[in-house]
Design an enzyme around this catalytic site. Structure first.
Site, mmCIF file in Angstrom:
data_model
loop_
_atom_site.group_PDB
_atom_site.id
_atom_site.type_symbol
_atom_site.label_atom_id
_atom_site.label_comp_id
_atom_site.label_asym_id
_atom_site.label_seq_id
_atom_site.Cartn_x
_atom_site.Cartn_y
_atom_site.Cartn_z
ATOM 1 N N GLY A 133 0.542 -1.370 -0.152
ATOM 2 C CA GLY A 133 -0.109 -0.261 -0.273
ATOM 3 C C GLY A 133 0.492 1.325 -0.353
ATOM 4 O O GLY A 133 0.069 2.503 -0.160
ATOM 5 N N ASP B 267 0.086 3.748 -2.874
ATOM 6 C CA ASP B 267 -0.883 4.364 -3.292
ATOM 7 C C ASP B 267 -1.205 5.274 -2.235
ATOM 8 O O ASP B 267 -1.072 6.491 -2.442
ATOM 9 C CB ASP B 267 -1.514 3.254 -2.833
ATOM 10 C CG ASP B 267 -1.969 2.640 -3.741
ATOM 11 O OD1 ASP B 267 -1.689 2.342 -4.666
ATOM 12 O OD2 ASP B 267 -2.499 1.108 -3.660
#
Length: 387
Positions: free
Chosen positions: A305, A308
């Site tokens: 993650g 992002d």
């Protein structure tokens, strides 16, 4: 690389960023090990574009996610969980004939040989997205439209949608594109490489990792990546532990046939500058400003993650009109927040906390080390949301 334009009427209610893409229910392992050995999984949400929308909304921006999910319980969970971050999900469509995608993953770093991901997304509701069934009035309503190369890999219809959204058109918002090369999603030999390069060159702001540029295009080094992407107003090359380098310079601005969307878009280059063509007909522009920004030292809990989150931090600072160096630092700080938790999403640091860290001098920035719990240091009394 100037700050955001002042905007027009209704600026207080205009969506800052619209994110389009597939979101899935993700099952996180209860312990390290092979998928075959993990006894149980916890449920979360995952999807590159919805992750960006959640992070931006949690940071105080008006963010919307546009996608397509099944008319099933997993679809209900996704829409509710994403909306709980403050994301506008009103344009999400439900597909009665196709399921919501799900996936299982191990706890190891995606870049290691031991990392496993089992996707159950073939034929998913999101893979049916096309220019004919997504709400363009919602997609084009924001100051920024954020896309990624993952969507292009889902189906021929999804690729057609991204090609249409990155085409020059009146009133087009600034297009942010994260290359997000995922080799396992592509089945057409090296077709993915040319497709991702094509989409990136049609965008205004591009995020790309040095590693994925080498894997997808055989291009090595930040300068060579910029040379392969001359059109975008800004290219952010992520260099792992070395940090990130931003190339920005005068470009024609948002690639609209009449630049009609430029007035509401945050600036990422010097809009309106004239380009020229060399003898081969290749566009050449004025020299770039090149700004390298070192990464932070982070005690990593789970290396998922972060890309992002970095994009969300950079976009957040861009929307606020901060200097380029601080835009990258806010990207690093958002990434550090996610790297120090087990899942793909977490609350970002409070804005004033992040601003103080981003404003540190170079020596202090270089000494900074962040570990689990650092985002709550300035707001211990606040409740932390989880998906």
């Amino acid at each position: 690389m100037p700050g955001p334009a002042a905007g027009t009427a209704d600026a207080a209610t205009t969506t800052d960023v619209v994110c389009l893409g597939e979101s899935m229910v993700t099952f996180l392992p209860s312990q390290p090990g092979r998928l075959a050995d993990v006894p149980s999984f916890g449920r979360g949400i995952g999807g590159a574009e919805s992750n960006v929308a959640c992070a931006l909304a949690a940071a105080g921006h008006r963010a919307a996610w546009v996608g397509r999910v099944g008319a099933d319980g997993f679809g209900d969970h996704l829409v509710e969980a994403i909306a709980s971050y403050g994301v506008d999900t009103s344009a999400v469509r439900r597909d009665p004939a196709r399921p919501t995608g799900i996936y299982f993953r191990t706890a190891t770093d995606r870049g290691t040989d031991t990392h496993e991901v089992a996707y159950y997304r073939a034929g998913s509701a999101a893979s049916a997205m096309s220019p004919d069934n997504v709400p363009y009035e919602d997609l084009l309503a924001g100051r920024v439209l954020h896309l990624s190369g993952i969507t292009a890999a889902l189906s021929a219809d999804c690729l057609a949608l991204l090609r249409d959204l990155t085409a020059a058109r009146p009133g087009r918002p600034l297009v942010s594109f994260d290359v997000n090369h995922r080799p396992h999603l592509w089945r057409g030999g090296d077709a993915d490489a040319s497709v991702l390069l094509e989409l990136a060159r049609r965008s205004d702001l591009v995020f790309v990792g040095e590693d994925e540029a080498e894997e997808a295009w055989g291009i090595v080094g930040a300068e060579a990546i910029r040379a392969a992407l001359p059109e975008p107003a800004a290219v952010v090359v992520k260099r792992g532990s070395a940090g990130a380098t931003v190339f920005s310079g005068p470009r024609p601005g948002p690639r609209s046939s009449d630049a009609g969307g430029a007035e509401n878009a945050p600036g990422v280059g010097s809009a309106g500058a004239e380009g020229a063509e060399d003898a081969a007909g290749v566009a050449r522009f004025a020299a770039d400003t090149v700004i390298p920004v070192p990464a932070l030292r982070v005690d990593v809990v789970a290396a998922v993650g972060a890309g992002d989150a970095f994009a969300a931090g950079f976009l957040s600072a861009t929307l606020r009109g901060l200097p380029v160096r601080d835009r990258v630092r806010h990207g690093h700080l958002m990434a550090a927040a996610v790297l120090t938790v087990p899942g793909d999403l977490t609350d970002p640091p409070a804005r004033d906390h992040a601003d103080r860290l981003a404003a540190l001098d170079d020596d202090a920035w270089g000494r900074l080390r962040l570990g689990p719990g650092w985002t709550a240091a300035d707001r211990a009394s606040e409740e932390v949301r989880t998906p």
